[in-house]
Design a protein around this motif. Structure first.
Motif, PDB file in Angstrom:
ATOM      1  N   UNK A 113       1.260  -0.664  -0.030  1.00 16.96           N
ATOM      2  CA  UNK A 113       0.384  -0.397  -0.080  1.00 16.96           C
ATOM      3  C   UNK A 113       0.657   1.237  -0.275  1.00 16.96           C
ATOM      4  N   UNK A 114       0.008   2.140  -0.359  1.00 12.79           N
ATOM      5  CA  UNK A 114       1.021   3.555  -0.548  1.00 12.79           C
ATOM      6  C   UNK A 114       0.987   4.228   0.789  1.00 12.79           C
ATOM      7  N   UNK A 115       1.857   4.384   0.995  1.00 16.94           N
ATOM      8  CA  UNK A 115       2.360   5.191   2.242  1.00 16.94           C
ATOM      9  C   UNK A 115       0.659   6.388   2.981  1.00 16.94           C
ATOM     10  N   UNK A 116       0.839   7.230   1.967  1.00 14.33           N
ATOM     11  CA  UNK A 116      -0.090   8.656   2.433  1.00 14.33           C
ATOM     12  C   UNK A 116      -1.862   7.473   2.848  1.00 14.33           C
ATOM     13  N   UNK A 117      -2.129   6.668   1.584  1.00  9.45           N
ATOM     14  CA  UNK A 117      -3.190   5.939   1.316  1.00  9.45           C
ATOM     15  C   UNK A 117      -3.249   5.483   2.805  1.00  9.45           C
ATOM     16  N   UNK A 118      -1.900   4.547   4.076  1.00  5.28           N
ATOM     17  CA  UNK A 118      -2.146   3.738   4.742  1.00  5.28           C
ATOM     18  C   UNK A 118      -2.481   5.337   5.923  1.00  5.28           C
ATOM     19  N   UNK A 119      -1.959   6.442   6.009  1.00  3.79           N
ATOM     20  CA  UNK A 119      -2.382   6.919   6.289  1.00  3.79           C
ATOM     21  C   UNK A 119      -3.712   7.734   6.727  1.00  3.79           C
ATOM     22  N   UNK A 120      -4.536   7.729   5.276  1.00  4.99           N
ATOM     23  CA  UNK A 120      -5.867   7.773   5.491  1.00  4.99           C
ATOM     24  C   UNK A 120      -6.447   7.300   5.874  1.00  4.99           C
ATOM     25  N   UNK A 121      -6.321   5.734   6.001  1.00 12.07           N
ATOM     26  CA  UNK A 121      -7.013   4.672   6.565  1.00 12.07           C
ATOM     27  C   UNK A 121      -7.537   5.214   7.749  1.00 12.07           C
ATOM     28  N   UNK A 122      -6.439   5.188   8.319  1.00 11.09           N
ATOM     29  CA  UNK A 122      -6.036   5.544  10.227  1.00 11.09           C
ATOM     30  C   UNK A 122      -6.709   6.389  10.238  1.00 11.09           C
ATOM     31  N   UNK A 123      -6.569   7.465   9.617  1.00  9.06           N
ATOM     32  CA  UNK A 123      -7.335   8.573   9.714  1.00  9.06           C
ATOM     33  C   UNK A 123      -8.872   8.562   9.902  1.00  9.06           C
ATOM     34  N   UNK A 124      -9.007   8.273   9.138  1.00  2.00           N
ATOM     35  CA  UNK A 124     -10.932   8.166   8.280  1.00  2.00           C
ATOM     36  C   UNK A 124     -11.058   6.668   9.826  1.00  2.00           C
ATOM     37  N   UNK A 125     -10.770   5.632   9.888  1.00  3.40           N
ATOM     38  CA  UNK A 125     -11.112   5.251  10.591  1.00  3.40           C
ATOM     39  C   UNK A 125     -11.609   5.072  12.041  1.00  3.40           C
ATOM     40  N   UNK A 126     -10.209   6.480  12.402  1.00  2.00           N
ATOM     41  CA  UNK A 126     -10.012   6.978  13.770  1.00  2.00           C
ATOM     42  C   UNK A 126     -10.964   7.894  14.047  1.00  2.00           C
ATOM     43  N   UNK A 127     -11.366   8.980  12.703  1.00  2.00           N
ATOM     44  CA  UNK A 127     -12.320  10.026  12.389  1.00  2.00           C
ATOM     45  C   UNK A 127     -13.797   8.736  13.047  1.00  2.00           C
ATOM     46  N   UNK A 183      -8.546   4.266  13.830  1.00  2.00           N
ATOM     47  CA  UNK A 183      -6.995   4.663  14.150  1.00  2.00           C
ATOM     48  C   UNK A 183      -5.957   3.810  14.083  1.00  2.00           C
ATOM     49  N   UNK A 184      -6.509   2.566  14.156  1.00  2.00           N
ATOM     50  CA  UNK A 184      -5.360   1.457  15.239  1.00  2.00           C
ATOM     51  C   UNK A 184      -4.988   0.949  13.530  1.00  2.00           C
ATOM     52  N   UNK A 185      -3.478   0.513  12.870  1.00  2.00           N
ATOM     53  CA  UNK A 185      -3.426  -0.777  12.162  1.00  2.00           C
ATOM     54  C   UNK A 185      -3.052  -2.210  12.289  1.00  2.00           C
ATOM     55  N   UNK A 186      -3.260  -2.159  11.624  1.00  2.00           N
ATOM     56  CA  UNK A 186      -2.457  -3.806  11.991  1.00  2.00           C
ATOM     57  C   UNK A 186      -2.837  -4.777  10.934  1.00  2.00           C
ATOM     58  N   UNK A 187      -2.132  -5.720  10.542  1.00  2.00           N
ATOM     59  CA  UNK A 187      -0.973  -6.882   9.702  1.00  2.00           C
ATOM     60  C   UNK A 187      -1.782  -7.690   9.811  1.00  2.00           C
ATOM     61  N   UNK A 188      -3.170  -8.338   9.117  1.00  2.00           N
ATOM     62  CA  UNK A 188      -3.817  -9.754   9.357  1.00  2.00           C
ATOM     63  C   UNK A 188      -2.739 -10.586   8.289  1.00  2.00           C
ATOM     64  N   UNK A 189      -2.034 -12.171   8.908  1.00  2.00           N
ATOM     65  CA  UNK A 189      -0.744 -12.404   7.186  1.00  2.00           C
ATOM     66  C   UNK A 189      -1.549 -13.673   6.891  1.00  2.00           C
ATOM     67  N   UNK A 190      -3.107 -14.053   7.320  1.00  2.00           N
ATOM     68  CA  UNK A 190      -3.356 -14.914   6.953  1.00  2.00           C
ATOM     69  C   UNK A 190      -4.719 -14.839   6.554  1.00  2.00           C
TER      70      UNK A 190
END
Length: 209
Positions: A36-50, A162-169
């Motif tokens: 994923x694009x770095x700024x897009x990750x920040x957008x997902x973090x922000x939108x989910x947080x707000x 606002x909290x990201x987590x990678x799910x590997x499976x």
């Protein structure tokens, strides 16, 4: 130059693109892990947080982030849902009518907020815009196709308030659903027929999404 070397060169150049450097340190750490694009990750973090909600996205091809400047210039487009062209498993792009397309973000789930509202907010900010609704909603209309998406996906990126987590499976995805009380479609537990898995693998490529 073979595809492996080209992918390495793309990753190095793309990782230094401003869209992957002018982002939070947290987002930058996830770029190479998710595609994923770095700024897009920040957008997902922000939108989910707000919105105090959960957003889960299937990760794109691992090299997708490297094409962000070409996407911004209109030289490559995120792959629409109706485009069946393959994207190269090492390079993350493919040919389609109208030009080149790049492996993009496919939403798995949105919980705690309106799907249309969240997609609208994300698409006003994302470099790789969301092309369609969630896989969980798709499971209501086409359970086998939606289940294939789950069985063949390698990784998901989850954002909870606002909290990201990678799910590997797929197992990690199921644990996450259970942990936060999300509705896990029963179809996801049924292993698709082998021929369907083979058919999808051929279409997607080894690491393609």
């Amino acid at each position: 130059m073979n595809s492996t070397k080209l992918a390495g060169a793309l990753a190095t150049t793309g990782y230094d693109a401003w869209q992957n450097t002018h982002c939070s340190e947290l987002a930058r750490r996830f770029v190479l892990l998710t595609g994923m694009v770095g700024r897009d990750i920040d957008s997902f973090i922000d939108v989910s947080g707000r919105n105090a909600c959960i957003i889960i996205s299937r990760c794109p091809n691992f090299i997708a982030f490297a094409h962000v400047q070409s996407v911004n210039l209109g030289l490559i487009k995120p792959k629409p849902a109706d485009v069946k062209a393959k994207t190269h498993p090492m390079l993350g792009i493919g040919a389609a009518a109208g030009g080149l397309v790049v492996s993009d973000y496919d939403l798995q789930c949105i919980a705690g907020a309106s799907t249309d509202k969240i997609i609208g907010e994300l698409n006003r900010r994302l470099h790789y815009q969301i092309q369609h609704g969630t896989n969980d909603d798709y499971a209501l209309k086409a359970p086998l196709a939606a289940t294939l998406n789950v069985w063949l996906t390698d990784r998901w990126m989850a954002f909870r308030s606002g909290v990201p987590e990678l799910l590997d499976s797929r197992a990690d995805l199921k644990i996450y659903y259970d942990k936060y009380g999300l509705n896990w479609p029963l179809a996801y537990d049924v292993e698709p027929p082998a021929e369907k898995l083979d058919e999808k693998n051929e279409y997607r490529g080894i690491t393609q999404h």
